[in-house]
Design a protein around this motif. Structure first.
Motif, PDB file in Angstrom:
ATOM      1  N   LEU A  18     -27.680 -29.626 -33.173  1.00  0.00           N
ATOM      2  CA  LEU A  18     -26.767 -30.758 -33.081  1.00  0.00           C
ATOM      3  C   LEU A  18     -26.969 -31.541 -31.784  1.00  0.00           C
ATOM      4  CD1 LEU A  18     -24.467 -32.088 -34.621  1.00  0.00           C
ATOM      5  CD2 LEU A  18     -22.891 -30.607 -33.389  1.00  0.00           C
ATOM      6  N   LYS A  19     -27.066 -30.850 -30.672  1.00  0.00           N
ATOM      7  CA  LYS A  19     -27.204 -31.505 -29.370  1.00  0.00           C
ATOM      8  C   LYS A  19     -28.519 -32.273 -29.260  1.00  0.00           C
ATOM      9  CE  LYS A  19     -27.452 -30.575 -24.435  1.00  0.00           C
ATOM     10  NZ  LYS A  19     -27.613 -29.543 -23.418  1.00  0.00           N
ATOM     11  N   ASN A  20     -29.600 -31.678 -29.773  1.00  0.00           N
ATOM     12  CA  ASN A  20     -30.933 -32.267 -29.620  1.00  0.00           C
ATOM     13  C   ASN A  20     -31.409 -33.037 -30.839  1.00  0.00           C
ATOM     14  OD1 ASN A  20     -31.772 -31.143 -26.900  1.00  0.00           O
ATOM     15  ND2 ASN A  20     -31.080 -29.316 -27.967  1.00  0.00           N
ATOM     16  N   ASN A  21     -30.600 -33.047 -31.903  1.00  0.00           N
ATOM     17  CA  ASN A  21     -30.960 -33.749 -33.132  1.00  0.00           C
ATOM     18  C   ASN A  21     -32.373 -33.363 -33.566  1.00  0.00           C
ATOM     19  OD1 ASN A  21     -30.266 -35.526 -35.208  1.00  0.00           O
ATOM     20  ND2 ASN A  21     -31.373 -37.200 -34.226  1.00  0.00           N
ATOM     21  N   THR A  22     -32.616 -32.083 -33.617  1.00  0.00           N
ATOM     22  CA  THR A  22     -33.962 -31.573 -33.845  1.00  0.00           C
ATOM     23  C   THR A  22     -34.117 -30.928 -35.219  1.00  0.00           C
ATOM     24  OG1 THR A  22     -35.718 -30.283 -32.793  1.00  0.00           O
ATOM     25  CG2 THR A  22     -33.523 -29.309 -32.797  1.00  0.00           C
ATOM     26  N   ASN A  26     -38.797 -27.226 -34.908  1.00  0.00           N
ATOM     27  CA  ASN A  26     -38.756 -27.338 -33.449  1.00  0.00           C
ATOM     28  C   ASN A  26     -37.773 -26.347 -32.828  1.00  0.00           C
ATOM     29  OD1 ASN A  26     -40.695 -29.328 -33.359  1.00  0.00           O
ATOM     30  ND2 ASN A  26     -39.220 -30.996 -33.411  1.00  0.00           N
ATOM     31  N   THR A  27     -36.666 -26.098 -33.510  1.00  0.00           N
ATOM     32  CA  THR A  27     -35.693 -25.123 -33.020  1.00  0.00           C
ATOM     33  C   THR A  27     -36.312 -23.731 -33.008  1.00  0.00           C
ATOM     34  OG1 THR A  27     -33.890 -26.472 -33.891  1.00  0.00           O
ATOM     35  CG2 THR A  27     -33.379 -24.176 -33.380  1.00  0.00           C
ATOM     36  N   ALA A  28     -37.019 -23.386 -34.070  1.00  0.00           N
ATOM     37  CA  ALA A  28     -37.668 -22.078 -34.135  1.00  0.00           C
ATOM     38  C   ALA A  28     -38.677 -21.919 -33.007  1.00  0.00           C
ATOM     39  CB  ALA A  28     -38.358 -21.908 -35.491  1.00  0.00           C
ATOM     40  N   SER A  36     -37.639 -19.373 -40.926  1.00  0.00           N
ATOM     41  CA  SER A  36     -36.763 -18.736 -41.907  1.00  0.00           C
ATOM     42  C   SER A  36     -35.494 -18.205 -41.264  1.00  0.00           C
ATOM     43  CB  SER A  36     -37.490 -17.580 -42.602  1.00  0.00           C
ATOM     44  OG  SER A  36     -38.613 -18.055 -43.285  1.00  0.00           O
ATOM     45  N   THR A  37     -35.635 -17.622 -40.083  1.00  0.00           N
ATOM     46  CA  THR A  37     -34.476 -17.096 -39.366  1.00  0.00           C
ATOM     47  C   THR A  37     -33.533 -18.217 -38.982  1.00  0.00           C
ATOM     48  OG1 THR A  37     -35.738 -15.219 -38.525  1.00  0.00           O
ATOM     49  CG2 THR A  37     -33.738 -15.792 -37.333  1.00  0.00           C
ATOM     50  N   VAL A  38     -34.082 -19.299 -38.449  1.00  0.00           N
ATOM     51  CA  VAL A  38     -33.251 -20.443 -38.066  1.00  0.00           C
ATOM     52  C   VAL A  38     -32.524 -20.977 -39.291  1.00  0.00           C
ATOM     53  CG1 VAL A  38     -33.235 -22.812 -37.189  1.00  0.00           C
ATOM     54  CG2 VAL A  38     -34.696 -21.100 -36.111  1.00  0.00           C
ATOM     55  N   HIS A  39     -33.269 -21.177 -40.364  1.00  0.00           N
ATOM     56  CA  HIS A  39     -32.677 -21.743 -41.576  1.00  0.00           C
ATOM     57  C   HIS A  39     -31.576 -20.850 -42.123  1.00  0.00           C
ATOM     58  CE1 HIS A  39     -32.358 -23.165 -45.740  1.00  0.00           C
ATOM     59  NE2 HIS A  39     -32.616 -24.327 -45.186  1.00  0.00           N
ATOM     60  N   LYS A  40     -31.814 -19.558 -42.188  1.00  0.00           N
ATOM     61  CA  LYS A  40     -30.812 -18.627 -42.712  1.00  0.00           C
ATOM     62  C   LYS A  40     -29.566 -18.629 -41.828  1.00  0.00           C
ATOM     63  CE  LYS A  40     -30.176 -13.974 -44.381  1.00  0.00           C
ATOM     64  NZ  LYS A  40     -30.497 -13.753 -45.766  1.00  0.00           N
ATOM     65  N   LYS A  58     -25.563 -29.455 -40.876  1.00  0.00           N
ATOM     66  CA  LYS A  58     -26.074 -29.763 -42.216  1.00  0.00           C
ATOM     67  C   LYS A  58     -26.442 -31.243 -42.327  1.00  0.00           C
ATOM     68  CE  LYS A  58     -24.891 -29.443 -47.080  1.00  0.00           C
ATOM     69  NZ  LYS A  58     -23.843 -29.238 -48.057  1.00  0.00           N
ATOM     70  N   GLU A  59     -25.618 -32.118 -41.728  1.00  0.00           N
ATOM     71  CA  GLU A  59     -25.912 -33.553 -41.750  1.00  0.00           C
ATOM     72  C   GLU A  59     -27.220 -33.859 -41.025  1.00  0.00           C
ATOM     73  OE1 GLU A  59     -22.492 -35.564 -40.160  1.00  0.00           O
ATOM     74  OE2 GLU A  59     -21.202 -34.860 -41.781  1.00  0.00           O
ATOM     75  N   VAL A  60     -27.449 -33.206 -39.882  1.00  0.00           N
ATOM     76  CA  VAL A  60     -28.695 -33.414 -39.133  1.00  0.00           C
ATOM     77  C   VAL A  60     -29.882 -32.938 -39.972  1.00  0.00           C
ATOM     78  CG1 VAL A  60     -30.031 -32.725 -37.100  1.00  0.00           C
ATOM     79  CG2 VAL A  60     -27.607 -33.260 -36.863  1.00  0.00           C
ATOM     80  N   LEU A  61     -29.762 -31.755 -40.574  1.00  0.00           N
ATOM     81  CA  LEU A  61     -30.868 -31.202 -41.361  1.00  0.00           C
ATOM     82  C   LEU A  61     -31.145 -32.040 -42.605  1.00  0.00           C
ATOM     83  CD1 LEU A  61     -30.210 -27.368 -41.025  1.00  0.00           C
ATOM     84  CD2 LEU A  61     -31.688 -28.845 -39.645  1.00  0.00           C
ATOM     85  N   GLU A  62     -30.105 -32.560 -43.228  1.00  0.00           N
ATOM     86  CA  GLU A  62     -30.311 -33.421 -44.403  1.00  0.00           C
ATOM     87  C   GLU A  62     -31.000 -34.725 -44.004  1.00  0.00           C
ATOM     88  OE1 GLU A  62     -26.512 -33.772 -46.336  1.00  0.00           O
ATOM     89  OE2 GLU A  62     -26.690 -31.787 -47.237  1.00  0.00           O
ATOM     90  N   LYS A  63     -30.637 -35.267 -42.854  1.00  0.00           N
ATOM     91  CA  LYS A  63     -31.293 -36.479 -42.344  1.00  0.00           C
ATOM     92  C   LYS A  63     -32.778 -36.193 -42.105  1.00  0.00           C
ATOM     93  CE  LYS A  63     -31.381 -39.275 -38.174  1.00  0.00           C
ATOM     94  NZ  LYS A  63     -32.314 -38.511 -37.363  1.00  0.00           N
ATOM     95  N   ASN A  64     -33.069 -35.042 -41.486  1.00  0.00           N
ATOM     96  CA  ASN A  64     -34.460 -34.661 -41.246  1.00  0.00           C
ATOM     97  C   ASN A  64     -35.220 -34.522 -42.553  1.00  0.00           C
ATOM     98  OD1 ASN A  64     -34.049 -34.578 -38.491  1.00  0.00           O
ATOM     99  ND2 ASN A  64     -33.684 -32.388 -38.444  1.00  0.00           N
ATOM    100  N   LYS A  65     -34.574 -33.950 -43.543  1.00  0.00           N
ATOM    101  CA  LYS A  65     -35.224 -33.762 -44.842  1.00  0.00           C
ATOM    102  C   LYS A  65     -35.551 -35.117 -45.492  1.00  0.00           C
ATOM    103  CE  LYS A  65     -34.730 -30.981 -49.006  1.00  0.00           C
ATOM    104  NZ  LYS A  65     -33.855 -30.062 -49.741  1.00  0.00           N
ATOM    105  N   ARG A  66     -34.620 -36.054 -45.369  1.00  0.00           N
ATOM    106  CA  ARG A  66     -34.855 -37.397 -45.941  1.00  0.00           C
ATOM    107  C   ARG A  66     -36.001 -38.115 -45.242  1.00  0.00           C
ATOM    108  NH1 ARG A  66     -29.180 -37.642 -45.607  1.00  0.00           N
ATOM    109  NH2 ARG A  66     -29.361 -38.984 -43.773  1.00  0.00           N
TER     110      ARG A  66
END
Length: 91
Positions: A18-22, A26-28, A36-40, A58-66
Motif C-alpha cells: 500500500l505504501k509503495n504502490n508496488t 517487487n514485494t517478494a 506465492s508467499t506474498v500473494h497468499k 486488493k485495490e492496488v493489486l487489481e490495478k497492477n493486474k489491469r
C-alpha cells in the motif's frame, strides 16, 4: 498482543504494498520471499486479520493486474531498443 509470525508478516507485506504502490513480484524481491508467499499472505491471511487493509491492498493489486500488459509491452520495447543500440554501436 503480539501476532503470530504469519499474521504479522501479512500485515507488514500489506502495508508495504500500500505504501509503495508496488507489485507482488517487487514485494517478494524486497523481502526475500516467494511471490506465492506474498500473494497468499495478502490475499488470504490479510482478509481475516485486517479486512480494511486487505481491501486497500486488493485495490492496488487489481490495478497492477489491469496494467500488467502495458508494463510487459514496455519491457519488450525497451529490450529491442537496447538490442538496436548494441548493434549500432558494434557497426
Amino acid at each position: 498482543m503480539e501476532l503470530p509470525n504469519g499474521q504479522e508478516r501479512a500485515i507488514i507485506l500489506g502495508e508495504y504494498i500500500l505504501k509503495n504502490n508496488t507489485t507482488v513480484r517487487n514485494t517478494a524481491k524486497q523481502f526475500g520471499i516467494s511471490k506465492s508467499t506474498v500473494h497468499k499472505d495478502v490475499s488470504e491471511k490479510l482478509k481475516n486479520i485486517h479486512p480494511h487493509l486487505y481491501k486497500l491492498v486488493k485495490e492496488v493489486l487489481e490495478k497492477n493486474k489491469r496494467e500488467r500488459h502495458i508494463r510487459g509491452g514496455l519491457a519488450t520495447k525497451h529490450k529491442y531498443e537496447e538490442m538496436r543500440l548494441e548493434a549500432f554501436n558494434k557497426a
